[in-house]
Design an enzyme around this catalytic site. Structure first.
Site, short mmCIF file in Angstrom:
data_model
loop_
_atom_site.label_atom_id
_atom_site.label_comp_id
_atom_site.label_asym_id
_atom_site.label_seq_id
_atom_site.Cartn_x
_atom_site.Cartn_y
_atom_site.Cartn_z
N CYS A 124 0.82 -1.22 0.00
CA CYS A 124 0.00 0.00 0.00
C CYS A 124 0.85 1.27 0.00
CB CYS A 124 -0.96 -0.01 1.18
SG CYS A 124 -0.20 -0.34 2.78
N HIS A 237 -2.80 6.33 4.97
CA HIS A 237 -1.38 6.44 5.26
C HIS A 237 -0.85 7.80 4.78
CE1 HIS A 237 -1.45 2.39 6.48
NE2 HIS A 237 -0.72 1.81 5.54
#
Length: 332
Positions: A124, A237
């Site tokens: 990711c 994130h």
């Protein structure tokens, strides 16, 4: 289409993204652990009953999105491929394997054509970073990348979210915060340790960003140093990225390049307090970039702040984008 791991967080997000993007599916086959056989899942206006994984299920599917762990992917993906089903795998199992394309559609969609049955979905944090830095590389040439990630607890799945909840409640009551998912209490804390430590005292999570970025961008000698930190944020994130380029680079030039880059939204007006934050990028597919400024420590350098939803663009959406290309170009 089959989804392996349909009951998990990423599997559920894949179903949501498929519906939102109106992916044309004759039949969606939801597969999971035998213990979850019979579970009812909603997709668009229909209810789908979860099945256990069988060869027959793969035989019926043209494409399978895998949202399971590395060991399960290693076991099941070859079975799917043997039954003429193209696998788009979200685990670490095949990412660095020679002959397996590792794909971020905004960066290297053309690599999909070389697949031999398995296409790997990157880490990711790597997906988020490469979407942001590849346009800059094309314009200025990347020499060096230094990145620090600030990774949400949902990167560790539902258990990570639950643990943050538990630790916040325990802290507020003055009780002991007992970690089980993370190495230390996560509420009101930062943990500079994701995955296991490997060579030179980097974690595997950090080295994934090195190895995978080089493969995706076809820059096998690109210098990259990463630090991965778990933070008490539920979703999305964040990454602090410093780039050194071969050609002279300016913040204005980078803003202009990124403003026309696919999958990127520039949010960069410090005077108006405009910059990306995880609270406001969650449940979105784009990669948000801000705080674009000169890196004053080097001649050709840029510093920037990058944020994106790691469950969507960092996993589910990226996989669905790959599937869309497979179908469009008839690559199954």
């Amino acid at each position: 289409m089959a989804i392996v791991g349909a009951t998990g967080a990423v599997g559920q997000e894949m179903m949501k993204v498929l519906a939102e993007r109106d992916f044309k599916i004759d039949e969606l086959i939801c597969l999971a652990d035998p213990r979850e056989e019979g579970t009812q899942l909603k997709f668009k206006d229909e209810v789908i009953t979860v099945q256990k994984v069988t060869e027959e299920a793969f035989r019926k599917a043209d494409i399978a999105l895998f949202a399971v762990g590395t060991e399960i992917s290693k076991e099941l993906a070859p079975i799917a491929v043997k039954n003429n089903c193209v696998v788009i795998d979200n685990s670490y199992a095949f990412r660095l394997e020679e002959g397996v394309p590792l794909v971020v559609p905004e960066v290297n969609a053309e690599d999909i054509k070389s697949h031999k049955g398995i296409i790997a979905n990157p880490n990711c944090s790597t997906i988020i970073m490469t979407v942001a830095i590849n346009p800059i590389h094309k314009e200025y040439g990347l020499k060096r990348v230094v990145v620090s990630t600030y990774q949400a607890v949902s990167g560790a799945g539902k258990a990570g979210i639950d643990e943050l909840d538990e630790h916040i409640k325990a802290y507020m009551k003055g009780e002991e915060m007992k970690p089980s998912v993370f190495q230390y209490p996560i509420a009101f804390n930062l943990i500079p340790h994701i995955d296991v430590f490997v060579e030179h005292d980097y974690t595997r999570e950090e080295m994934k960003m090195v190895w995978e970025t080089r493969k995706i961008m076809h820059l096998l000698d690109l210098k990259i140093a990463a630090t991965a930190v778990r933070v008490p944020v539920y979703r999305s994130h964040s990454e602090s990225i410093n780039l050194e380029t071969y050609k002279p680079v300016t913040p204005e030039g980078v803003r202009e390049v990124l403003s026309r880059a696919p999958g990127v939204i520039v949010q960069d007006n410090p005077q108006e307090k405009l910059y990306p934050m995880p609270l406001y990028t969650s449940h979105k597919d784009e990669v948000f970039v801000g705080r674009i400024r000169k890196d004053i420590s080097t001649e050709n350098g840029i510093a920037m702040w990058v944020v994106a939803d790691q469950i969507r663009k960092g996993a589910a959406t990226n996989a669905v984008q790959i599937a869309e290309i497979v179908v469009k170009d008839n690559l199954y």
